[in-house]
Design a protein around this motif. Structure first.
Motif, PDB file in Angstrom:
ATOM      1  N   ASP A  22       0.721  -1.210   0.067  1.00 13.10           N
ATOM      2  CA  ASP A  22       0.150   0.024  -0.081  1.00 13.10           C
ATOM      3  C   ASP A  22       0.835   1.174   0.006  1.00 13.10           C
ATOM      4  OD1 ASP A  22      -2.261  -1.583   0.017  1.00 13.10           O
ATOM      5  OD2 ASP A  22      -2.599  -1.155   2.200  1.00 13.10           O
ATOM      6  N   VAL A  23       0.659   2.093  -0.905  1.00 19.18           N
ATOM      7  CA  VAL A  23       1.549   3.374  -1.129  1.00 19.18           C
ATOM      8  C   VAL A  23       0.393   4.502  -0.870  1.00 19.18           C
ATOM      9  CG1 VAL A  23       2.496   4.999  -2.656  1.00 19.18           C
ATOM     10  CG2 VAL A  23       2.716   2.376  -2.860  1.00 19.18           C
ATOM     11  N   PRO A  24       0.665   5.251   0.262  1.00 20.06           N
ATOM     12  CA  PRO A  24      -0.147   6.390   0.753  1.00 20.06           C
ATOM     13  C   PRO A  24      -0.257   7.327  -0.418  1.00 20.06           C
ATOM     14  CG  PRO A  24       1.456   6.087   2.330  1.00 20.06           C
ATOM     15  CD  PRO A  24       1.904   5.229   0.907  1.00 20.06           C
ATOM     16  N   VAL A  25      -1.459   7.886  -0.684  1.00 19.81           N
ATOM     17  CA  VAL A  25      -1.801   8.814  -1.830  1.00 19.81           C
ATOM     18  C   VAL A  25      -1.841  10.173  -1.168  1.00 19.81           C
ATOM     19  CG1 VAL A  25      -3.551   9.536  -3.568  1.00 19.81           C
ATOM     20  CG2 VAL A  25      -3.068   6.996  -3.351  1.00 19.81           C
ATOM     21  N   PRO A  26      -1.309  11.056  -1.559  1.00 19.73           N
ATOM     22  CA  PRO A  26      -1.260  12.556  -1.050  1.00 19.73           C
ATOM     23  C   PRO A  26      -2.564  13.205  -1.434  1.00 19.73           C
ATOM     24  CG  PRO A  26       0.363  12.396  -2.570  1.00 19.73           C
ATOM     25  CD  PRO A  26      -0.157  11.118  -2.372  1.00 19.73           C
ATOM     26  N   PRO A  27      -2.861  14.292  -0.667  1.00 13.68           N
ATOM     27  CA  PRO A  27      -3.939  14.937  -0.861  1.00 13.68           C
ATOM     28  C   PRO A  27      -4.384  15.310  -2.570  1.00 13.68           C
ATOM     29  CG  PRO A  27      -3.117  15.757   0.719  1.00 13.68           C
ATOM     30  CD  PRO A  27      -2.256  14.822   0.174  1.00 13.68           C
ATOM     31  N   MET A  28      -3.106  15.645  -3.096  1.00 13.05           N
ATOM     32  CA  MET A  28      -3.325  16.059  -4.641  1.00 13.05           C
ATOM     33  C   MET A  28      -3.160  14.748  -5.480  1.00 13.05           C
ATOM     34  SD  MET A  28      -4.161  18.931  -4.642  1.00 13.05           S
ATOM     35  CE  MET A  28      -3.907  19.638  -6.462  1.00 13.05           C
ATOM     36  N   GLY A  29      -3.258  13.567  -5.075  1.00 13.81           N
ATOM     37  CA  GLY A  29      -2.806  12.415  -5.898  1.00 13.81           C
ATOM     38  C   GLY A  29      -1.393  12.201  -6.226  1.00 13.81           C
ATOM     39  N   LEU A  30      -1.270  11.151  -6.673  1.00 10.44           N
ATOM     40  CA  LEU A  30       0.242  10.637  -7.236  1.00 10.44           C
ATOM     41  C   LEU A  30       0.582  11.251  -8.418  1.00 10.44           C
ATOM     42  CD1 LEU A  30      -0.018   6.700  -6.151  1.00 10.44           C
ATOM     43  CD2 LEU A  30       1.170   8.550  -4.848  1.00 10.44           C
ATOM     44  N   GLY A  31      -0.206  11.476  -9.280  1.00 10.23           N
ATOM     45  CA  GLY A  31      -0.004  12.145 -10.674  1.00 10.23           C
ATOM     46  C   GLY A  31       1.074  11.434 -11.141  1.00 10.23           C
ATOM     47  N   ALA A  32       2.119  11.942 -11.847  1.00 13.52           N
ATOM     48  CA  ALA A  32       3.200  11.401 -12.628  1.00 13.52           C
ATOM     49  C   ALA A  32       3.761  10.421 -11.825  1.00 13.52           C
ATOM     50  CB  ALA A  32       4.306  12.548 -13.072  1.00 13.52           C
ATOM     51  N   GLN A  33       4.071  10.340 -10.366  1.00  7.18           N
ATOM     52  CA  GLN A  33       4.754   9.351  -9.763  1.00  7.18           C
ATOM     53  C   GLN A  33       3.877   7.892 -10.080  1.00  7.18           C
ATOM     54  OE1 GLN A  33       4.340   9.925  -5.435  1.00  7.18           O
ATOM     55  NE2 GLN A  33       6.084   8.774  -5.120  1.00  7.18           N
ATOM     56  N   SER A  34       2.471   7.916 -10.221  1.00 10.87           N
ATOM     57  CA  SER A  34       1.830   6.546 -10.536  1.00 10.87           C
ATOM     58  C   SER A  34       2.624   6.186 -12.043  1.00 10.87           C
ATOM     59  CB  SER A  34       0.449   6.847 -10.398  1.00 10.87           C
ATOM     60  OG  SER A  34      -0.205   5.801 -10.681  1.00 10.87           O
ATOM     61  N   ASP A  35       2.663   7.012 -12.925  1.00 13.55           N
ATOM     62  CA  ASP A  35       3.099   6.497 -14.182  1.00 13.55           C
ATOM     63  C   ASP A  35       4.552   5.942 -14.142  1.00 13.55           C
ATOM     64  OD1 ASP A  35       0.864   7.453 -15.159  1.00 13.55           O
ATOM     65  OD2 ASP A  35       1.762   9.464 -15.790  1.00 13.55           O
ATOM     66  N   LEU A  36       5.382   6.694 -13.140  1.00 12.75           N
ATOM     67  CA  LEU A  36       6.808   5.990 -13.071  1.00 12.75           C
ATOM     68  C   LEU A  36       6.744   4.772 -12.350  1.00 12.75           C
ATOM     69  CD1 LEU A  36       8.585   9.304 -11.796  1.00 12.75           C
ATOM     70  CD2 LEU A  36       8.817   8.276 -13.814  1.00 12.75           C
ATOM     71  N   MET A  37       5.693   4.472 -11.230  1.00 16.08           N
ATOM     72  CA  MET A  37       5.661   3.076 -10.657  1.00 16.08           C
ATOM     73  C   MET A  37       5.069   2.085 -11.675  1.00 16.08           C
ATOM     74  SD  MET A  37       3.709   3.898  -7.454  1.00 16.08           S
ATOM     75  CE  MET A  37       4.609   5.338  -6.057  1.00 16.08           C
ATOM     76  N   GLU A  38       4.147   2.306 -12.438  1.00 22.18           N
ATOM     77  CA  GLU A  38       3.594   1.668 -13.383  1.00 22.18           C
ATOM     78  C   GLU A  38       4.564   1.276 -14.516  1.00 22.18           C
ATOM     79  OE1 GLU A  38      -0.358   2.637 -14.510  1.00 22.18           O
ATOM     80  OE2 GLU A  38      -0.759   2.642 -12.369  1.00 22.18           O
ATOM     81  N   GLY A  39       5.242   2.264 -14.905  1.00 17.10           N
ATOM     82  CA  GLY A  39       6.222   1.952 -15.988  1.00 17.10           C
ATOM     83  C   GLY A  39       7.443   1.172 -15.447  1.00 17.10           C
ATOM     84  N   TRP A  40       7.860   1.304 -14.039  1.00 18.08           N
ATOM     85  CA  TRP A  40       8.942   0.262 -13.788  1.00 18.08           C
ATOM     86  C   TRP A  40       8.450  -1.212 -13.407  1.00 18.08           C
ATOM     87  CZ3 TRP A  40       9.421  -2.564  -9.130  1.00 18.08           C
ATOM     88  CH2 TRP A  40      10.533  -2.817  -8.835  1.00 18.08           C
ATOM     89  N   LEU A  41       7.072  -1.309 -12.987  1.00 17.48           N
ATOM     90  CA  LEU A  41       6.588  -2.484 -12.924  1.00 17.48           C
ATOM     91  C   LEU A  41       6.617  -3.247 -14.246  1.00 17.48           C
ATOM     92  CD1 LEU A  41       3.797  -1.360 -10.240  1.00 17.48           C
ATOM     93  CD2 LEU A  41       5.584  -3.079  -9.957  1.00 17.48           C
ATOM     94  N   ARG A  42       6.043  -2.516 -15.221  1.00 16.40           N
ATOM     95  CA  ARG A  42       5.881  -3.087 -16.532  1.00 16.40           C
ATOM     96  C   ARG A  42       7.225  -3.649 -17.096  1.00 16.40           C
ATOM     97  NH1 ARG A  42       1.762   0.487 -17.051  1.00 16.40           N
ATOM     98  NH2 ARG A  42       3.068   2.054 -17.979  1.00 16.40           N
TER      99      ARG A  42
END
Length: 90
Positions: A22-42
């Protein structure tokens, strides 16, 4: 009906991918950070992982799910090492 389907899929994924990070989501969302995580995972795991939102209110998290403990620990170590830096929002 769409929300119900997504809840069923999250439950199905939780059973098929029993190791969760579980990754805490800040008030304004993960934004581009989510894209980096998903790219790394793929790149690292291909398609053998899942991602769903979980929680509500002040406890919202992005739940990443894996088939093995090793995969989950690999992702968690990368996240904690700062491999997915948050970008500043204007």
């Amino acid at each position: 009906m769409g929300r119900y389907k997504s809840m069923l899929m999250a439950e199905k994924d939780a059973r098929a991918f029993p190791y969760h990070v579980d990754v805490p989501v800040p008030p304004m969302g993960l934004g581009a950070q989510s894209d980096l995580m998903e790219g790394w995972l793929r790149q690292t795991l291909g398609t053998e992982w899942r991602h769903h939102g979980s929680g509500g209110g002040r406890n919202h998290v992005a739940r990443f799910m894996f088939r093995s403990r090793m995969e989950g620990e690999l992702f968690e170590a990368a996240w904690k090492a700062g491999m997915f830096p948050a970008t500043r929002q204007s």
